[in-house]
Design a protein around this motif. Structure first.
Motif: not given
Lengths: 315, 270
Positions: B184-213
């Motif tokens: 499965m694939e989903t396309i998203k966009k961030f329209d505003t500059v932001e540093m950093p943006v955190r991602f997490k999976c609430d199903v699997h607590k250990w999953m985490g990532a960060y993006a610099g927009v």
């Protein structure tokens, strides 16, 4: 207590007790969702990942498990309301049943909104508070459907009734403060115990510290009221319920301290939420004059052992 | 029981059933709203650090390179327990550790986001080529990445288990979507500059990532040698920031001209 009131169904009363017990289970399930931070592990609602039954992995186990328990309680509540409508002679009790149905529906909708809108604090806190209100409704129905419940007896037990009613309000307010603290993730804003940031009264210059301290400070008021109620219960011949209430508040204080010390251990934190609900329910049962378990059913010993049945017990 | 009461009860029972049991919406239709299968070939190389997206205008030819070293005792990273999901556990033959602090054998740090914080002039249109974040082996790949504001973010599930991807930005809209199926694939966009943006999976607590927009393409992520390279910089004075999820940010000033390459090293203490 007096004789059984003609026309009241012991089976209906027992079903109401089961519904109240299931509601306590639902509060535990909801507490687990928050404690494990699984509230958003299922991003859609009312379905779960587009299914009625998703794979129960990771956080889904807690969030979808909560939905399943909620489904059960919803069904129990509807059955209870229908049963009341068919068998209950008192109009106001039938209305309590309808109110419970309305509350459980509203609770379900709030649960859905909190998922869809990504756990907004106001909705999450409302969800937590309505859970306790709904639990009170089920406890009240369980008490007043007892064949031995006598509304005039409660008035005869002053000041126990009044003190217990005050305790109900105090405990509810404490639960609301706790819900705000929990859903703003302020539970460890004061990381030490029994002092608060090394002081008796910390600097209240941030909301997390203020709400965490409010929870601690109000706990003293609640404890004082509970102990006054316990004394009144002893004097009013409600020794067993009084003991239970006293034990609950001591356990609750210990669990609150352990929640901080253990850095919000899931089991301890959830037990703290559940014990809070039990305190509320027990106080309410005392306030509205629950009849004695002995008089309820001499046949059901298992009920006497159960914690929820204790709500209805009396020496 | 009066008919009126019965009608009222049934009226209330209907929403209860709906609330509790779900239903009413076709599940396939729901999933199609947010996700479509994608060819496996479109998946990116796992763990590849993000670089300036292809297609971005080459505004200059200067470069800033360097390494991010680590001083002190390397923290012991938590061994991830994946027992909560049998698929996740079976996806790894060897133990998996948290990526919060990854100290390379040469005492450098991997997964440090290095970018031009100040000094960029002009506008850099967002590339149409998406940046991909893949959920593979119940981990995010890449763990840290950069993306331009307005650039598509392709969120991919390469696992045979369900994930929710929950972005927690402060300036951009938060989102939480489910991807219950592999591919499965989903396309998203961030329209505003932001540093950093955190991602997490609430199903699997250990999953985490960060993006610099960012609003420009001048960023990089340190690799397994702890090095980075920011290319195609126009001449100018810049503030370079290195951001590490546990140790925070450090900045340094640099001036580049023409096609020269300047070295800017950073060091974090454990």
């Amino acid at each position: 207590m007096g004789e059984a009131v003609q026309g009241r169904s012991i089976a209906l009363h027992r079903f109401a007790v089961v519904t109240a017990a299931a509601t306590l289970g639902l509060i535990v399930a909801g507490g687990l969702v928050t404690s494990t931070e699984s509230g958003l592990s299922v991003p859609d609602w009312p379905l779960s990942y587009g299914k009625v039954m998703p794979p129960m992995v990771g956080g889904v186990f807690y969030e979808h498990g909560h939905r399943m328990v909620a489904t059960t309680v919803g069904i129990l509540t509807v059955v209870l309301a229908v049963w009341l409508a068919r068998r209950e002679p008192r109009r106001w009790v039938r209305r309590l049943g309808l109110l419970a149905v309305g509350a459980v529906v509203a609770q379900g909708v709030l649960g859905g909104l909190t998922v869809i809108f990504l756990l907004p604090t106001a909705v999450s806190v409302a969800h937590a508070c309505l859970a306790q209100t709904f639990f009170c409704l089920t406890v009240a129905i369980a008490v007043v459907t007892s064949p031995r419940w006598d509304p005039t007896a409660a008035a005869e037990r002053e000041p126990l009734t009044r003190l217990a009613a005050l305790t109900v309000f105090a405990v509810f307010l404490q639960l609301a403060i706790g819900a705000v603290m929990r859903h703003t993730k302020a539970g460890l804003a004061i990381p030490d115990f029994p002092l608060s940031l090394g002081r008796v009264v910390p600097r209240l210059d941030s909301f997390p510290v203020a709400i965490a301290f409010a929870h601690r400070a109000w706990a003293i008021v609640v404890a004082a009221l509970v102990f006054a109620t316990v004394v009144a219960a002893f004097r009013g011949g409600r020794r067993r319920t009084g003991l239970f209430l006293g034990a609950l508040v001591l356990a609750q204080i210990a669990l609150g301290a352990l929640t901080v010390v253990s850095r919000k251990n899931v089991a301890i934190t959830t037990a703290h939420v559940a014990t809070g609900a039990l305190l509320l329910g027990t106080s309410l049962a005392l306030a509205i004059g629950s009849p004695g378990l002995k008089s309820l059913s001499r046949r059901s010993r298992s009920e006497r052992r159960g914690a929820v049945s204790m709500l209805l017990s009396e020496q | 029981m009066s008919k009126r009461a019965l009608v009222l009860l049934l009226t209330l029972a209907v929403p209860v059933s709906f609330v509790a049991c779900g239903g009413g919406k076709d599940e396939d239709a729901l999933l199609e709203e947010e996700a479509t299968p994608v060819p496996a070939a479109a998946a990116p190389a796992a763990g590849a650090p993000a670089a300036a997206p292809a297609g971005a205008p080459a505004a200059g030819s200067a470069a800033v390179t360097g390494k991010v070293s680590f001083a002190g005792t390397a923290p012991t990273m938590e061994k991830i327990k994946m027992e909560a999901d049998a698929f996740c556990k079976s996806a790894h033959a060897t133990p998996v550790y948290s990526q919060e602090v990854v100290v390379n054998p040469n005492n450098t740090l991997q997964w440090v986001f290095v970018y031009v914080k100040e000094g960029v002039t002009g506008t850099y249109p967002a590339p149409t080529t998406p940046v991909t974040i893949d959920q593979q082996g119940c981990q995010y790949h890449p763990h840290i990445f950069g993306i331009q504001a307005g650039q598509p973010l392709r969120i991919l599930n390469s696992d045979s288990t369900l994930h929710n991807i929950h972005a927690l930005p402060k300036k951009n809209p938060e989102f939480n979507i489910g991807q219950p199926f592999k591919g499965m694939e989903t396309i998203k966009k961030f329209d505003t500059v932001e540093m950093p943006v955190r991602f997490k999976c609430d199903v699997h607590k250990w999953m985490g990532a960060y993006a610099g927009v960012l609003n420009h393409p001048f960023f990089a992520v340190t690799n397994e040698q702890g090095t980075y390279e920011i290319k195609n910089l126009p001449p100018g004075n810049y503030v370079i920031e290195a951001w590490q999820e546990k140790y925070g940010a450090q900045t340094q000033n640099v001036t580049v001209s023409g096609s020269e390459s300047k070295t800017v090293d950073f060091s974090f203490k454990g």
